[in-house]
Design a protein around this motif. Sequence first.
Motif, short mmCIF file in Angstrom:
data_model
loop_
_atom_site.label_atom_id
_atom_site.label_comp_id
_atom_site.label_asym_id
_atom_site.label_seq_id
_atom_site.Cartn_x
_atom_site.Cartn_y
_atom_site.Cartn_z
N CYS A 1 -19.20 40.31 -27.96
CA CYS A 1 -20.55 40.79 -27.68
C CYS A 1 -20.93 40.17 -26.35
CB CYS A 1 -21.54 40.36 -28.77
SG CYS A 1 -23.23 40.92 -28.40
N GLY A 2 -21.31 41.02 -25.40
CA GLY A 2 -21.56 40.55 -24.05
C GLY A 2 -23.02 40.41 -23.66
N LEU A 3 -23.94 40.56 -24.62
CA LEU A 3 -25.35 40.45 -24.26
C LEU A 3 -25.76 39.02 -23.92
CD1 LEU A 3 -27.35 42.89 -26.55
CD2 LEU A 3 -26.67 43.15 -24.17
N SER A 4 -25.10 38.07 -24.54
CA SER A 4 -25.41 36.67 -24.30
C SER A 4 -24.16 35.85 -24.59
CB SER A 4 -26.56 36.23 -25.21
OG SER A 4 -26.67 34.83 -25.24
N ASN A 5 -23.90 34.83 -23.75
CA ASN A 5 -22.77 33.94 -24.04
C ASN A 5 -22.96 33.25 -25.38
OD1 ASN A 5 -21.26 34.54 -21.84
ND2 ASN A 5 -21.84 32.73 -20.66
N GLN A 6 -24.22 33.10 -25.79
CA GLN A 6 -24.51 32.47 -27.08
C GLN A 6 -23.86 33.26 -28.22
OE1 GLN A 6 -28.66 32.30 -28.07
NE2 GLN A 6 -28.29 31.34 -30.05
N PHE A 7 -23.90 34.58 -28.14
CA PHE A 7 -23.31 35.40 -29.20
C PHE A 7 -21.80 35.19 -29.26
CE2 PHE A 7 -27.00 38.54 -28.59
CZ PHE A 7 -27.75 37.92 -29.56
N CYS A 8 -21.13 35.32 -28.12
CA CYS A 8 -19.68 35.17 -28.09
C CYS A 8 -19.28 33.74 -28.48
CB CYS A 8 -19.14 35.52 -26.70
SG CYS A 8 -17.34 35.36 -26.57
N ASN A 9 -19.90 32.76 -27.86
CA ASN A 9 -19.58 31.36 -28.18
C ASN A 9 -19.89 31.02 -29.63
OD1 ASN A 9 -18.54 30.38 -25.68
ND2 ASN A 9 -20.60 30.38 -24.84
N GLY A 10 -20.82 31.73 -30.22
CA GLY A 10 -21.17 31.51 -31.62
C GLY A 10 -20.28 32.26 -32.60
N GLY A 11 -19.30 33.00 -32.08
CA GLY A 11 -18.33 33.65 -32.97
C GLY A 11 -18.39 35.16 -33.03
N GLN A 12 -19.26 35.79 -32.24
CA GLN A 12 -19.31 37.25 -32.26
C GLN A 12 -18.24 37.79 -31.31
OE1 GLN A 12 -23.15 39.07 -31.67
NE2 GLN A 12 -22.40 41.07 -32.24
N LYS A 13 -17.00 37.61 -31.77
CA LYS A 13 -15.85 38.08 -31.02
C LYS A 13 -14.72 38.36 -32.01
CE LYS A 13 -14.10 33.54 -29.55
NZ LYS A 13 -13.81 32.77 -28.33
N LEU A 14 -13.87 39.29 -31.61
CA LEU A 14 -12.80 39.74 -32.51
C LEU A 14 -11.52 39.90 -31.72
CD1 LEU A 14 -11.83 41.02 -35.24
CD2 LEU A 14 -12.59 43.21 -34.29
N SER A 15 -10.45 39.35 -32.26
CA SER A 15 -9.11 39.47 -31.68
C SER A 15 -8.21 40.08 -32.75
CB SER A 15 -8.61 38.08 -31.28
OG SER A 15 -7.22 38.08 -31.11
N ILE A 16 -7.51 41.17 -32.41
CA ILE A 16 -6.61 41.80 -33.39
C ILE A 16 -5.28 42.13 -32.72
CG2 ILE A 16 -8.45 42.76 -34.80
CD1 ILE A 16 -7.82 45.50 -33.49
N ARG A 17 -4.26 42.23 -33.52
CA ARG A 17 -2.95 42.69 -33.06
C ARG A 17 -2.71 44.07 -33.68
NH1 ARG A 17 1.60 38.74 -32.51
NH2 ARG A 17 0.54 38.62 -30.53
N VAL A 18 -2.45 45.04 -32.82
CA VAL A 18 -2.22 46.41 -33.25
C VAL A 18 -0.72 46.69 -33.20
CG1 VAL A 18 -2.68 48.84 -32.74
CG2 VAL A 18 -4.47 47.13 -32.40
N MET A 19 -0.20 47.21 -34.31
CA MET A 19 1.22 47.54 -34.41
C MET A 19 1.41 49.02 -34.14
SD MET A 19 2.07 44.49 -35.04
CE MET A 19 3.82 44.61 -35.29
N ASN A 20 2.66 49.43 -33.91
CA ASN A 20 2.97 50.86 -33.78
C ASN A 20 2.54 51.57 -35.04
OD1 ASN A 20 4.14 51.06 -31.22
ND2 ASN A 20 6.09 50.30 -32.00
N GLY A 21 2.30 52.86 -34.95
CA GLY A 21 1.88 53.65 -36.10
C GLY A 21 2.92 53.75 -37.20
#
Length: 181
Positions: free
Chosen positions: A113-133
């Motif tokens: 979430c890019g509205l505030s660094n507070q959101f990202c630093n507070g955990g509003q971020k997602l990392s995923i690994r996408v596999m082939n279909g």
Amino acid sequence: MAKLQRRLCLILFATIGCFLSGLQVRAMTHIVGGSYGWRFPSANISFYQDWARPRNFTAGDKLVFLYTTGMHNVLEVKKEDYDDCTQKNVIKTYTNGPTIFELTKPGDHFFICGLSNQFCNGGQKLSIRVMNGDTSSDGTTGGLFGIITKSSSADQLIHSRLGMVLGLLLPLIIIIIMLLI
């Protein structure tokens, strides 16, 4: 004559159904954060990673970020921006909620979430690994009767042929049963 037509229709539908049962349903829609949606996880900084951990993401899947426009947004970013909660290498910005993001290619994907660094630093971020279909992240591929573990290309060929044979035998068995009725 009508009885024969009904049998032929049943046979046709049974055959189509058997072939369709052998197809693998690939595309999934994932509601990011489940019922919580995409908002500041005030109680748990690892909330979105905990949410993603048990899930398999494959090319063709969709992520749905549920949020109120103006209160949050979704930025697809490079790993460095994800790690540092910066916006130096933003790939794409989404500002209208809800956002539906289609996973079109395998690899690692990062969202904040890019509205505030507070959101990202507070955990509003997602990392995923996408596999082939054709493969889930645990190395398995769906089959006609559940999950078949893939260990080599030879095994994959055997499973593929087995699925094809079963796909052809099931309609034949149904046809024989229908003719005996």
